[in-house]
Write a protein that holds these residues in place. Sequence first.
Motif, PDB file in Angstrom:
ATOM      1  N   ASP A  63      59.742   6.544  76.036  1.00  0.00           N
ATOM      2  CA  ASP A  63      58.912   6.791  77.203  1.00  0.00           C
ATOM      3  C   ASP A  63      58.845   8.297  77.462  1.00  0.00           C
ATOM      4  O   ASP A  63      59.803   8.905  77.930  1.00  0.00           O
ATOM      5  N   LEU A  64      57.720   8.896  77.132  1.00  0.00           N
ATOM      6  CA  LEU A  64      57.589  10.345  77.310  1.00  0.00           C
ATOM      7  C   LEU A  64      57.736  10.753  78.764  1.00  0.00           C
ATOM      8  O   LEU A  64      58.294  11.799  79.071  1.00  0.00           O
ATOM      9  N   GLU A  65      57.196   9.932  79.656  1.00  0.00           N
ATOM     10  CA  GLU A  65      57.304  10.248  81.085  1.00  0.00           C
ATOM     11  C   GLU A  65      58.768  10.278  81.514  1.00  0.00           C
ATOM     12  O   GLU A  65      59.194  11.152  82.273  1.00  0.00           O
ATOM     13  N   GLN A  66      59.532   9.317  81.021  1.00  0.00           N
ATOM     14  CA  GLN A  66      60.952   9.277  81.354  1.00  0.00           C
ATOM     15  C   GLN A  66      61.669  10.495  80.781  1.00  0.00           C
ATOM     16  O   GLN A  66      62.515  11.096  81.440  1.00  0.00           O
ATOM     17  N   PHE A  67      61.320  10.870  79.568  1.00  0.00           N
ATOM     18  CA  PHE A  67      61.901  12.060  78.942  1.00  0.00           C
ATOM     19  C   PHE A  67      61.619  13.298  79.786  1.00  0.00           C
ATOM     20  O   PHE A  67      62.510  14.119  80.031  1.00  0.00           O
ATOM     21  N   TYR A  68      60.392  13.426  80.257  1.00  0.00           N
ATOM     22  CA  TYR A  68      60.022  14.588  81.071  1.00  0.00           C
ATOM     23  C   TYR A  68      60.791  14.572  82.401  1.00  0.00           C
ATOM     24  O   TYR A  68      61.317  15.608  82.835  1.00  0.00           O
ATOM     25  N   ARG A  69      60.863  13.389  83.034  1.00  0.00           N
ATOM     26  CA  ARG A  69      61.574  13.298  84.329  1.00  0.00           C
ATOM     27  C   ARG A  69      63.051  13.624  84.168  1.00  0.00           C
ATOM     28  O   ARG A  69      63.648  14.316  85.008  1.00  0.00           O
ATOM     29  N   GLU A  70      63.655  13.127  83.097  1.00  0.00           N
ATOM     30  CA  GLU A  70      65.078  13.408  82.859  1.00  0.00           C
ATOM     31  C   GLU A  70      65.299  14.904  82.654  1.00  0.00           C
ATOM     32  O   GLU A  70      66.288  15.469  83.147  1.00  0.00           O
ATOM     33  N   SER A  71      64.387  15.527  81.942  1.00  0.00           N
ATOM     34  CA  SER A  71      64.500  16.967  81.710  1.00  0.00           C
ATOM     35  C   SER A  71      64.449  17.726  83.031  1.00  0.00           C
ATOM     36  O   SER A  71      65.248  18.641  83.271  1.00  0.00           O
ATOM     37  N   LYS A  72      63.516  17.339  83.882  1.00  0.00           N
ATOM     38  CA  LYS A  72      63.334  18.028  85.170  1.00  0.00           C
ATOM     39  C   LYS A  72      64.540  17.798  86.085  1.00  0.00           C
ATOM     40  O   LYS A  72      65.022  18.742  86.748  1.00  0.00           O
ATOM     41  N   THR A  73      65.029  16.568  86.087  1.00  0.00           N
ATOM     42  CA  THR A  73      66.198  16.260  86.926  1.00  0.00           C
ATOM     43  C   THR A  73      67.413  17.071  86.479  1.00  0.00           C
ATOM     44  O   THR A  73      68.144  17.638  87.299  1.00  0.00           O
ATOM     45  N   HIS A  74      67.614  17.133  85.176  1.00  0.00           N
ATOM     46  CA  HIS A  74      68.732  17.896  84.626  1.00  0.00           C
ATOM     47  C   HIS A  74      68.585  19.383  84.967  1.00  0.00           C
ATOM     48  O   HIS A  74      69.550  20.058  85.333  1.00  0.00           O
ATOM     49  N   TYR A  75      67.371  19.880  84.877  1.00  0.00           N
ATOM     50  CA  TYR A  75      67.083  21.289  85.172  1.00  0.00           C
ATOM     51  C   TYR A  75      67.395  21.608  86.638  1.00  0.00           C
ATOM     52  O   TYR A  75      67.976  22.665  86.953  1.00  0.00           O
ATOM     53  N   ASN A 122      48.736  16.686  78.154  1.00  0.00           N
ATOM     54  CA  ASN A 122      49.874  17.606  78.132  1.00  0.00           C
ATOM     55  C   ASN A 122      50.954  17.093  77.190  1.00  0.00           C
ATOM     56  O   ASN A 122      51.143  15.884  77.036  1.00  0.00           O
ATOM     57  N   VAL A 123      51.663  18.014  76.577  1.00  0.00           N
ATOM     58  CA  VAL A 123      52.752  17.647  75.679  1.00  0.00           C
ATOM     59  C   VAL A 123      53.924  17.088  76.478  1.00  0.00           C
ATOM     60  O   VAL A 123      54.218  17.551  77.587  1.00  0.00           O
ATOM     61  N   ALA A 124      54.587  16.089  75.886  1.00  0.00           N
ATOM     62  CA  ALA A 124      55.753  15.419  76.481  1.00  0.00           C
ATOM     63  C   ALA A 124      55.381  14.599  77.712  1.00  0.00           C
ATOM     64  O   ALA A 124      56.238  14.281  78.523  1.00  0.00           O
ATOM     65  N   LYS A 125      54.088  14.276  77.827  1.00  0.00           N
ATOM     66  CA  LYS A 125      53.635  13.361  78.879  1.00  0.00           C
ATOM     67  C   LYS A 125      52.624  12.406  78.270  1.00  0.00           C
ATOM     68  O   LYS A 125      51.800  12.807  77.448  1.00  0.00           O
ATOM     69  N   GLU A 126      52.692  11.148  78.668  1.00  0.00           N
ATOM     70  CA  GLU A 126      51.721  10.191  78.156  1.00  0.00           C
ATOM     71  C   GLU A 126      50.371  10.387  78.845  1.00  0.00           C
ATOM     72  O   GLU A 126      50.307  10.792  80.008  1.00  0.00           O
ATOM     73  N   MET A 127      49.306  10.074  78.120  1.00  0.00           N
ATOM     74  CA  MET A 127      47.979  10.148  78.711  1.00  0.00           C
ATOM     75  C   MET A 127      47.873   9.121  79.845  1.00  0.00           C
ATOM     76  O   MET A 127      48.345   7.993  79.731  1.00  0.00           O
TER      77      MET A 127
END
Length: 582
Positions: free
Chosen positions: A193-205, A126-131
């Motif tokens: 860290d793509l995972e961190q980027f994704y988590r931050e996005s979700k938290t902000h949302y 998936n995009v914006a997530k590490e394998m």
Amino acid sequence: MNIRQFLDAKVADALHSVGAPEGSAGMVRPSARVNFGDYQANGVMAVAKRQGVNPRDMALKVQAALETELGDVVEKLEVAGPGFINIFLKPGWVAAQLEQSYGSDRAGVSLAGSPQTVVVDLSAPNVAKEMHVGHLRSTVIGDAVSRTLEFLGHRVIRANHIGDWGTQFGMLIAHLEELQKENPDIMKAELGDLEQFYRESKTHYDSDPDFAARARNYVVKLQRGDAWCLQMWRKLVDVTMVQNQITYDRLNVNIGPKDTMGESMYNDMLPAIVTDLKAKGIAVEDDGALVVFLDEFKGKDGDAMGVIIQKRDGGFLYTTTDIACAKYRYETLGADRVLYYIDARQAQHLQHAWTIVRKAGYVPESVPLEHHAFGVMLGKDGKPFKTRSGGTVKLSELLDESVVRATALIAQKSPDMDPRQQAEVANAVAIGAVKYSDLSKNRTTDYIFDWDNMLSFEGNTAPYLQYAVTRIRSIFRKGNMELSGLEGKLLIVESEEQALATKLLQFNEVVDNVAREGCPHLMCTYLYELAGAFMSFYEACPVNKDGVDPAVRASRLKLCALVASELELGLDLLGIETVEQM
């Protein structure tokens, strides 16, 4: 045609000649034990039962017919038990077959008579997530089968079906926008860290209504083709795939940028497909949504299951995308066969999509859509493999740890090896061990991930097979010889020589089976058995010892060379590297 197929056809002909219906199967299989011969035909009993005759009597008639037909091939045929036919191959015939493959880089495997275009759906991060480790099986199994199909001469199209579309991209674009305000050059390097980027996005949302509203607006604009949103989306896709490519390269899998075929590829096809399904009466409106009711699948109430292809708000679903995907692979890519390496939990989803595809006539029944399902990687506790803190294990971190463990292991076993060579060997062992641990298990089952087992130099492991190759190469290195260009004829005399030679001939069968079934563990099992047969041969049949007749030595060296070539070729088809020394 491989030897098993050749014998199977001969037994089928013999069955027909003694009164069995045409098309009766010979059911020839390699024998489980040496005293049962090299192959065993098991088809007589089923035919005899249907014919209402004594199976042993029929087997004796088949035996007589085969003795006439296979006089140059078999040393002996014997009827065993209620009607099995044991087939003992002539050593001279076996030697002649191997002589033909010696020096070839194909180990006697012929190209497919009718090459196909085969699309292999594999990996799919998936995009914006590490394998993570959940992507390992789809990636390495799909790649191994693709390599095998290519080896047989088929045109293989690897389709890396990445998750690069959907409502989550609104919040990702909005978060990236904010990060770029703080650092305009953030995309010139890795996103961190793509995972961190994704988590931050979700938290902000979840915590900021204004951010969430802007994110939802970006989803709509992205789906409508807004240039700025598409540019930001493209950045997210690119940075993700750049990081994924590092992992693909480390894994030695043949997946590159040209193989990326994400969900977004099919986005423009979806409205026309929905319109077409509605026009054909396959999709109907139900409570504002467009639904396909499938009589082939029943809900809890026993009614036909409804599969939504367009929501009330006009949005499309994964099923719609997968319908378009199958249509594209047949109509545009020209697929004769499509293999999907997707975990077993997606089975019903795929069946729904493919049932609709067939109803609509998008892919004819003559083109198989095959779900090559696989189980999951488990920890020693029998639960899905996780970090000690309970998080998802990143694939890159798994490979890092394997390299660390393999480096310590090689340093212990070969302390005098040059440091550069030591690092090369450790990397080959580390990556090979991770891949082989997965590939050697039947893909349809879950398996336990165990560091100690996978890095062991004993048992059915990559290090054991890699070591077997180096052991054979050392025989030639000590004798200052090359594996190719050996003089002398193969002389199959001892039982261990016969067992090893017959096993070598079965490589062709295994390659065909892997290509047909999509199961690389069949190759792993074969290579392990071949290495075991070599060890038994090497212990019983001296090669370079004093007193060995020169003609016998030449023959045994040629057998050694054939084994090394097959082991290396088989491991290469699995995407596992070998080394000169260990």
